[in-house]
Design a protein around this motif. Structure first.
Motif, PDB file in Angstrom:
ATOM      1  N   ALA B 272       0.839  -1.201   0.000  1.00  0.00           N
ATOM      2  CA  ALA B 272       0.000   0.000   0.000  1.00  0.00           C
ATOM      3  C   ALA B 272       0.878   1.257   0.000  1.00  0.00           C
ATOM      4  N   LEU B 275       2.532   1.610  -3.492  1.00  0.00           N
ATOM      5  CA  LEU B 275       1.628   2.099  -4.543  1.00  0.00           C
ATOM      6  C   LEU B 275       1.269   3.563  -4.317  1.00  0.00           C
ATOM      7  N   GLY B 276       1.032   3.932  -3.051  1.00  0.00           N
ATOM      8  CA  GLY B 276       0.719   5.322  -2.735  1.00  0.00           C
ATOM      9  C   GLY B 276       1.887   6.228  -3.090  1.00  0.00           C
ATOM     10  N   TYR B 313      -6.079  -1.207  -8.768  1.00  0.00           N
ATOM     11  CA  TYR B 313      -5.351  -1.057  -7.503  1.00  0.00           C
ATOM     12  C   TYR B 313      -5.863  -2.060  -6.466  1.00  0.00           C
ATOM     13  N   VAL B 317      -3.507  -4.920  -4.690  1.00  0.00           N
ATOM     14  CA  VAL B 317      -3.305  -4.965  -3.237  1.00  0.00           C
ATOM     15  C   VAL B 317      -3.694  -6.336  -2.680  1.00  0.00           C
ATOM     16  N   ASN B 321      -1.090  -9.150  -1.159  1.00  0.00           N
ATOM     17  CA  ASN B 321      -1.246  -9.538   0.244  1.00  0.00           C
ATOM     18  C   ASN B 321      -1.486 -11.034   0.393  1.00  0.00           C
TER      19      ASN B 321
END
Lengths: 283, 337
Positions: B272, B275-276, B313, B317, B321
């Motif tokens: 996360a 990607l952010g 997205y 994610v 995960n």
């Protein structure tokens, strides 16, 4: 439960050992708040007005100590007024997130069962998603503006409070005094408010400071991307976004100073948060 | 729980996670005040035109039907037509995903290397311990876009070592065309032995990958340091010390080797953050990835494109995960219980 009461309940206010991190963080924060409050006394200029020639370099002209940007706006004036926007957005965001996340965490942890499982799953999935992207789409829907940015940031911080508070609630609710309250016939809300909450809420305090740091840097990021504050506002993120074309011409001051402010502000709250969590853990 | 059962449960819950994320997206996009049509057309649009767009987007259907449609489209990869480009969003989006994968891949490598250096130094020398903490704080507090701009200024504008924007020089690509195999320019060029493209693409990657890598490395070095401390204070290290094994060997063979697995796993769970950070890095460096696609689509009010980017997205994610969790359970059986 008022704020003073809450502070007194924090262990570290009873036997407060000066913690270098907390003190440094607080010093930075106080300086920033002063900057924001005293903005009109610190600069004679309107941050949105074109007050001089564009691209005056810093440290050359004493009336524009940090130079001017491509529109001829005073860089220092924009920094000072930018502190207002940055702190205001972060304050609102953190306050809303805590106001929603803390009670939800308490309730979920204490009541348990299906409610708890559903909420935890929901919050965990939100937590796994990149916060800034979630904030981007929320402000895409709500539109630019200070309140809207604060709201979109608040949404992404709710899971943080929820997780911390829920976790502590799970241990606190097993304590004898809580059982005693329940056995004596205290209603659910009374038990939560007077027996569980006062022992759980302090763990959320370091999270407040850490979220504040995150809110400042994320708001700047959103504004930099053009989905935060409107481009007319004096704001550090907006300034960076406006100065993107300057770099190629070797104009560094319109990028360097706003970024430095974001860094210092984030650092202040980060140090405070780190220091507080150290105190909470060690105290 | 047996391994097979754990893997099956984990894989089975993955679509559920995707659905939750998509539901949150749906609520934000459709249920929150702020009608998508007003978002696209602006508040003062012609009512007849509004009706037409509503019909085109399926917004005249009941909300629950819209929700079902949204989920089905997401899982089948039907993202609709881009308003801005008037072509299917799926045609536009996959090259962007590849560009983001390429950037995040190199950033992760740089981040892991930086984290290794910082964690090893701080485990070996006491003075570096303070430095390591400072490093983590700095990586967190330095805005990634600011760092990117400063690096552009120093290494792009003043020193002229690296290009400051884009993924490759278009001339190079015209002179030496590459066939997309993986979509990752450096890998494709390497497969075809296309050196000019490989070198040019790598030059474009340096600044953005270093920027993003530095920012991610803070969390990683902190995790690795904690894992190292845990390993180095364990009984088997005490036993090794008692047997007189040199400190250097203890650090590498006993500390690092036992710390590296939890570290890689926790690093994988930073997806996360990665990607952010990539959204901001891509935007700073004009990198044509999924992040810039999302930003451009938001600014152009290209509703279908925004929706598609969010869906992708969510999938990334959840898939990352899930994979990381399964690998973790293979290595450390305790996770399964």
């Amino acid at each position: 439960m008022n704020i003073l009461d809450l502070l007194l309940r924090l262990r570290f206010f009873r036997r407060f050992r000066p913690n270098a991190l907390v003190i440094t963080g607080l010093a930075i924060i106080i300086a920033l708040v002063m900057l924001a409050i005293l903005a009109p006394y610190l600069t004679p200029y309107d941050p949105t007005a074109e007050v001089a020639q564009p691209y005056i370099p810093p440290f050359v002209n004493p009336s524009h100590p940090l130079g001017t940007n491509f529109l001829g706006q005073d860089v220092w004036a924009r920094l000072v007024y930018g502190a207002r926007n940055s702190l205001m957005v972060a304050l609102l965001a953190v306050a809303i997130a805590a106001a929603v996340g803390v009670p939800l965490g308490l309730l979920s942890g204490y009541v348990g069962g299906v409610l708890d499982r559903v909420l935890t799953f929901l919050m965990d999935s939100m937590y796994a998603f990149p916060g800034i992207i979630l904030a981007m789409i929320i402000s895409f829907v709500l539109g630019a503006g200070l309140i809207n940015v604060a709201l979109s940031l608040a949404v992404i911080y709710i899971p943080t409070y929820f997780r911390v508070v829920r976790g502590t609630t799970l241990t606190v609710k097993e304590q004898l005094y809580v059982e005693a309250a329940r056995a004596a016939g205290a209603p659910l809300m009374t038990t939560l408010r007077y027996y569980v909450a006062p022992n759980v809420v302090p763990v959320a305090v370091p999270v407040l400071a850490l979220n504040f740091a995150d809110a400042i840097i994320t708001e700047a990021g959103l504004s930099f991307l053009g989905v935060g504050l409107p481009p007319t506002q004096p704001d550090w993120g907006v300034d960076l976004s406006l100065s993107r074309g300057d770099i190629v011409h070797g104009v560094w001051w319109t990028t360097f100073f706003p970024g430095l402010m974001i860094f210092i502000a984030t650092l202040g709250f980060l140090l405070l948060g780190e220091g507080l969590s150290e105190v909470v853990r060690g105290g | 729980m047996s391994l097979a059962r754990y893997v099956i449960t984990r894989v089975a819950t993955a679509p559920l996670l995707v659905i939750i994320l998509l539901t949150i997206t749906f609520i934000i996009l459709r249920v929150l005040p702020g009608n998508p049509v007003t978002v696209i057309l602006g508040p003062k649009a012609n009512p007849a035109f509004v009706k037409e767009v509503e019909h085109e987007l399926g917004l005249d259907k009941p909300l629950w039907l819209q929700y079902i449609d949204f989920l089905i489209d997401a899982f089948t990869g039907h993202f609709g037509i881009s308003y801005r480009w008037r072509v299917p969003v799926s045609e536009l989006i996959w090259p962007r995903v590849a560009a983001t994968v390429e950037l995040t891949l190199y950033s992760s490598i740089i981040a892991i290397l930086l984290a290794l250096v910082v964690a090893l130094l701080s485990s070996k020398f006491k003075i570096f311990d303070k430095f390591a903490r400072l490093y983590t704080v700095a990586t967190y507090a330095i805005p990634v876009f600011w760092l990117g701009l400063i690096l552009q200024l120093i290494f792009g504008v003043y020193l002229k070592w690296f290009p400051t924007s884009g993924r490759i020089d278009p001339e190079i690509l015209i002179l030496h065309p590459v066939h997309p195999i993986t979509g990752l320019l450096t890998i494709d060029a390497l497969i075809e032995g296309n050196w000019p493209v490989f070198i040019n693409a790598l030059e474009h990657l340096v600044l953005p990958a270093v920027t993003l890598g530095f920012v991610i490395s803070g969390v990683m070095s902190r995790t690795l340091r904690q894992a190292m401390i845990e390993a180095l204070t364990s009984d088997y290290v005490r036993a090794a010390r008692a047997r007189g094994i040199p400190e250097k060997r203890i650090l590498i063979n006993y500390g690092l080797r036992n710390a590296i697995i939890p570290f890689i796993i926790i690093a994988g769970l930073q997806i996360a953050l990665l990607l952010g950070g990539a959204v901001l890095t891509e935007s700073t460096f004009g990198w044509p990835g999924l992040g810039t696609f999302l930003v451009e689509s938001i600014l152009a009010r290209d509703y279908n494109a925004v929706q598609a980017a969010i869906v992708i997205y969510a999938f990334i994610v959840v898939i990352v995960n899930t994979v990381v969790d399964i690998i973790y359970s293979l290595i450390d059986p305790r996770v399964r219980y």
